[in-house]
Scaffold this motif. Sequence first.
Motif, PDB file in Angstrom:
ATOM      1  N   ALA A  18       0.810  -1.215   0.000  1.00  0.00           N
ATOM      2  CA  ALA A  18       0.000   0.000   0.000  1.00  0.00           C
ATOM      3  C   ALA A  18       0.840   1.261   0.000  1.00  0.00           C
ATOM      4  CB  ALA A  18      -0.934   0.006   1.213  1.00  0.00           C
ATOM      5  N   VAL A  28      -9.583  -2.224  -0.387  1.00  0.00           N
ATOM      6  CA  VAL A  28      -9.477  -2.268  -1.837  1.00  0.00           C
ATOM      7  C   VAL A  28     -10.490  -3.273  -2.348  1.00  0.00           C
ATOM      8  CG1 VAL A  28      -7.974  -2.717  -3.809  1.00  0.00           C
ATOM      9  CG2 VAL A  28      -7.031  -1.703  -1.735  1.00  0.00           C
ATOM     10  N   TRP A  47      -7.856   0.109  -6.694  1.00  0.00           N
ATOM     11  CA  TRP A  47      -6.420  -0.067  -6.904  1.00  0.00           C
ATOM     12  C   TRP A  47      -6.090   0.530  -8.278  1.00  0.00           C
ATOM     13  CZ3 TRP A  47      -2.096  -0.991  -4.362  1.00  0.00           C
ATOM     14  CH2 TRP A  47      -0.936  -1.230  -5.099  1.00  0.00           C
ATOM     15  N   ILE A  73      -7.518  -8.730  -7.139  1.00  0.00           N
ATOM     16  CA  ILE A  73      -6.758  -7.538  -6.785  1.00  0.00           C
ATOM     17  C   ILE A  73      -5.270  -7.845  -6.748  1.00  0.00           C
ATOM     18  CG2 ILE A  73      -6.310  -5.829  -4.974  1.00  0.00           C
ATOM     19  CD1 ILE A  73      -8.961  -5.358  -6.336  1.00  0.00           C
ATOM     20  N   VAL A  77      -2.166  -5.827  -8.445  1.00  0.00           N
ATOM     21  CA  VAL A  77      -1.048  -5.298  -7.665  1.00  0.00           C
ATOM     22  C   VAL A  77       0.276  -5.738  -8.269  1.00  0.00           C
ATOM     23  CG1 VAL A  77       0.110  -5.394  -5.424  1.00  0.00           C
ATOM     24  CG2 VAL A  77      -2.376  -5.094  -5.528  1.00  0.00           C
ATOM     25  N   ILE A 128      -3.494   3.060  -3.939  1.00  0.00           N
ATOM     26  CA  ILE A 128      -4.888   2.895  -3.529  1.00  0.00           C
ATOM     27  C   ILE A 128      -5.585   4.250  -3.551  1.00  0.00           C
ATOM     28  CG2 ILE A 128      -6.440   2.134  -1.703  1.00  0.00           C
ATOM     29  CD1 ILE A 128      -4.149   0.380  -0.656  1.00  0.00           C
TER      30      ILE A 128
END
Length: 363
Positions: A18, A28, A47, A73, A77, A128
């Motif tokens: 994060a 998120v 995100w 997610i 990422v 974020i």
Amino acid sequence: MTGGALLPVVLLVCLALAGGADAARKPVGFYELKNKKGDFSIKVTNWGATLASVFVPDCKGNVADVILGYDTIAEYVNGTQAFGSTVGRVANRIFKSRFVLDGKAYRLFPNDGNNSIHGGHRGFGKVIWTVKEYVSGGDSPYITFFYHSFDGEQGFPGDLDVYATYRLSSPYELSITMNATATTKATPVNFANHAYWNLAGHDSGDVLQQELQILASSYTPLDDTKIPTGQIEPVAGTIYDFLQPTPVGEHMDIVPGGGSGYDLNFVVNGEQDAFRQVARVEDPKSGRGMEVWANQPGVQLYTSNWVINEKGKNGKVYGQYGALCLETQAYPDAVNHPEFPSSIVRPGQVYKHDMAIKFYQDA
């Protein structure tokens, strides 16, 4: 992910990903917007203020997801392709990761050889955002994300308050607005939405036979590091002439391994701040088409040259030329080219980037 209703799926991202203690506490998730008829919907995530899916019907009413992306997610990422992200503070490349503004030199994080691309290694597509408003249904469902970019983030000067809004309207229009206010120092600003479009469906193979029209009579040539030379050249007589609808692959050298394809900024016809049509894409098999409208002076065509064996949604492995990006934007490296339209936003000024994707079905 599927095409059905989806409540926000919440995931707490660890502190290391994060990027700070305050950010680590933000949830998120995925959020859905859907029209009343139920045949047009999108999913987004905070995100990277990312567009994760777009479901739209073809000429026979068959609904399919027409952008590349991931299921989770965690994949967003860890992903390297910026699928659907809102990229900034400055989209595209900055020469040798440096610029001079008001007599002061700034150095950025290089993440594309010696150059900086899409805001650095932790640009806006890798942070974020806060969900400020969310209306999932009705006549005009929308969601607004907010991000505060601090002075010195990735080397850029000044604080910047950023908003990104996705909205659906009738019959099949997706609008994306990206606004930012500089509050303390002058700074370059150039956002882009990095959706990868395949109107036959995200899992349907390459887009080389889909017809593309770009309403641009000129382009900005590049050096061997993909930085603009500062010149503006006509597209006439080149492989960059898409003034008439043309199959994407008609003039393109097909080279396995990412060595060829389009990755270039076009100079959009018309007044540079006017909201106008930029491009049109049509898939001859499904009959799906879309028009791209925006108020930016340029648009980057990228044909997924480096998307090779990338595992995406529903286990689909995406290959080279499996989508195209049409990233409306300021000219790349404008901060180092005073002959280009300025991308500088000064304290109190508001940067406004308006886009609309208008889908249609052609039998």
